[in-house]
Design a protein around this motif. Structure first.
Motif, PDB file in Angstrom:
ATOM      1  N   ARG A  11      15.719   0.206   4.476  1.00 62.14           N
ATOM      2  CA  ARG A  11      15.289  -0.340   3.185  1.00 62.14           C
ATOM      3  C   ARG A  11      16.447  -1.098   2.546  1.00 62.14           C
ATOM      4  O   ARG A  11      17.609  -0.744   2.739  1.00 62.14           O
ATOM      5  CB  ARG A  11      14.866   0.809   2.277  1.00 62.14           C
ATOM      6  N   PHE A  27       1.633  -3.458  -9.809  1.00 64.58           N
ATOM      7  CA  PHE A  27       0.764  -2.316  -9.518  1.00 64.58           C
ATOM      8  C   PHE A  27      -0.194  -2.067 -10.680  1.00 64.58           C
ATOM      9  O   PHE A  27      -1.347  -1.683 -10.483  1.00 64.58           O
ATOM     10  CB  PHE A  27       1.600  -1.058  -9.249  1.00 64.58           C
ATOM     11  N   ASP A  93      -2.167  -9.974   1.445  1.00 63.77           N
ATOM     12  CA  ASP A  93      -1.626  -8.617   1.323  1.00 63.77           C
ATOM     13  C   ASP A  93      -2.547  -7.702   0.525  1.00 63.77           C
ATOM     14  O   ASP A  93      -2.483  -6.482   0.651  1.00 63.77           O
ATOM     15  CB  ASP A  93      -0.257  -8.647   0.646  1.00 63.77           C
ATOM     16  N   LEU A  97      -3.006  -3.777   0.964  1.00 62.99           N
ATOM     17  CA  LEU A  97      -2.727  -2.857  -0.136  1.00 62.99           C
ATOM     18  C   LEU A  97      -3.947  -1.988  -0.440  1.00 62.99           C
ATOM     19  O   LEU A  97      -3.846  -0.764  -0.556  1.00 62.99           O
ATOM     20  CB  LEU A  97      -2.337  -3.646  -1.401  1.00 62.99           C
ATOM     21  N   LEU A 100      -4.775   0.428   2.490  1.00 61.57           N
ATOM     22  CA  LEU A 100      -3.851   1.562   2.544  1.00 61.57           C
ATOM     23  C   LEU A 100      -4.247   2.618   1.521  1.00 61.57           C
ATOM     24  O   LEU A 100      -4.324   3.811   1.823  1.00 61.57           O
ATOM     25  CB  LEU A 100      -2.426   1.099   2.248  1.00 61.57           C
TER      26      LEU A 100
ATOM     27  N   LEU B  97       3.478   0.390   1.005  1.00 59.76           N
ATOM     28  CA  LEU B  97       2.940  -0.113  -0.266  1.00 59.76           C
ATOM     29  C   LEU B  97       4.039  -0.778  -1.086  1.00 59.76           C
ATOM     30  O   LEU B  97       3.868  -1.890  -1.596  1.00 59.76           O
ATOM     31  CB  LEU B  97       2.330   1.035  -1.070  1.00 59.76           C
ATOM     32  N   ASP B  99       7.015  -1.852  -0.083  1.00 52.11           N
ATOM     33  CA  ASP B  99       7.570  -3.026   0.579  1.00 52.11           C
ATOM     34  C   ASP B  99       6.665  -4.241   0.422  1.00 52.11           C
ATOM     35  O   ASP B  99       7.128  -5.341   0.143  1.00 52.11           O
ATOM     36  CB  ASP B  99       7.777  -2.736   2.078  1.00 52.11           C
ATOM     37  N   LEU B 100       5.372  -4.026   0.600  1.00 53.09           N
ATOM     38  CA  LEU B 100       4.432  -5.138   0.453  1.00 53.09           C
ATOM     39  C   LEU B 100       4.571  -5.755  -0.930  1.00 53.09           C
ATOM     40  O   LEU B 100       4.659  -6.981  -1.075  1.00 53.09           O
ATOM     41  CB  LEU B 100       3.001  -4.645   0.638  1.00 53.09           C
ATOM     42  N   MET B 101       4.583  -4.888  -1.943  1.00 49.90           N
ATOM     43  CA  MET B 101       4.649  -5.406  -3.308  1.00 49.90           C
ATOM     44  C   MET B 101       5.979  -6.098  -3.569  1.00 49.90           C
ATOM     45  O   MET B 101       6.020  -7.172  -4.176  1.00 49.90           O
ATOM     46  CB  MET B 101       4.425  -4.251  -4.289  1.00 49.90           C
ATOM     47  N   ASN B 103       8.050  -7.505  -1.381  1.00 53.44           N
ATOM     48  CA  ASN B 103       8.134  -8.771  -0.644  1.00 53.44           C
ATOM     49  C   ASN B 103       7.324  -9.851  -1.347  1.00 53.44           C
ATOM     50  O   ASN B 103       7.731 -11.007  -1.415  1.00 53.44           O
ATOM     51  CB  ASN B 103       7.615  -8.591   0.786  1.00 53.44           C
TER      52      ASN B 103
END
Lengths: 120, 120
Positions: A11, A27, A93, A97, A100, B97, B99-101, B103
């Motif tokens: 990370r 989010f 994505d 998202l 998931l 989750l 990482d996607l956000m 990126n």
DNA sequence: TTGACATATTACTAAATCGCGATATAGTTT
DNA sequence: AAACTATATCGCGATTTAGTAATATGTCAA
């Protein structure tokens, strides 16, 4: 499967507070049932505002406001065609998202069911 | 790359309102900077509450409350050791989750920068 | 038991935001 | 221009929730 502490290593180092706040804000946008409902509808294909009103059962002003929020975060695209506005998913994505999170929920539901079962 | 409408086809049919609400509730949990900060700290390895207070700068009661929320949604595990409580990431999907956000945010920042650049 | 420490919980205030109804804006048609 | 339609926006009451300080609960050690 990779262990959690190994994953942590790959990370990136410390995010700034501003970056964390940005992530939280994004989010937040996915944290409204109404917006998720709209996004689910859009996942079947582009729609106008009126179309989404019909598909979701939400009021027009509400749908428009939520689409504004989604558009502001570039989660959806907008194309004006005359008086119509055609919205579509802007970010692939979103599929990941949502999937998931949904799978997670399903998984938890099954776990819960199993626990309840084992307790009879 | 797969087209959006094809991806939609492989999606499960209509989620119930209850399922959508559940998904929204889970996104809500990730929508607080304080909780993301806590999760980021935990991604480097398990931590006690006091450790997280130090790592995040948040007050003890606050950290404890947020951990309670995260634990309630099974995002983190809790192990009691004497008076200590050691928390750890419970769900590997959290890495994906976040990482996607993240990126996504980086990508948008770059796009914005490029647009500003092209306008000089 | 008493004191010290780690964690959880409670009561409160302040801020954010949802849904709603009403209205404003803008394009199209007659 | 006036009427109609599609979309966007405004103001409001109501609900939710974060952060804080204070306190409760629980554990260990002397």
């Amino acid at each position: 499967m990779m262990k959690a502490d190994n994953m942590a290593k790959q990370r990136k180092p410390g995010m700034s507070d501003a970056q964390i706040k940005e992530a939280a804000r994004h989010f937040t946008i996915l944290s409204e049932p109404a917006r998720l409902k709209i996004l689910r509808s859009l996942m079947a294909g582009p729609q106008t505002v009126t179309g989404l009103v019909g598909a979701t059962g939400l009021k027009q002003g509400n749908v428009s406001k939520h689409l504004g929020v989604l558009y502001g975060a570039r989660f959806v695209n907008r194309e004006k065609e005359g008086t119509f506005a055609r919205y579509s998913i802007a970010d692939a994505d979103l599929f990941t998202l949502c999937d998931l999170m949904c799978n997670r929920i399903e998984r938890d539901a099954k776990t819960l069911a199993a626990v309840l079962q084992s307790r009879r």
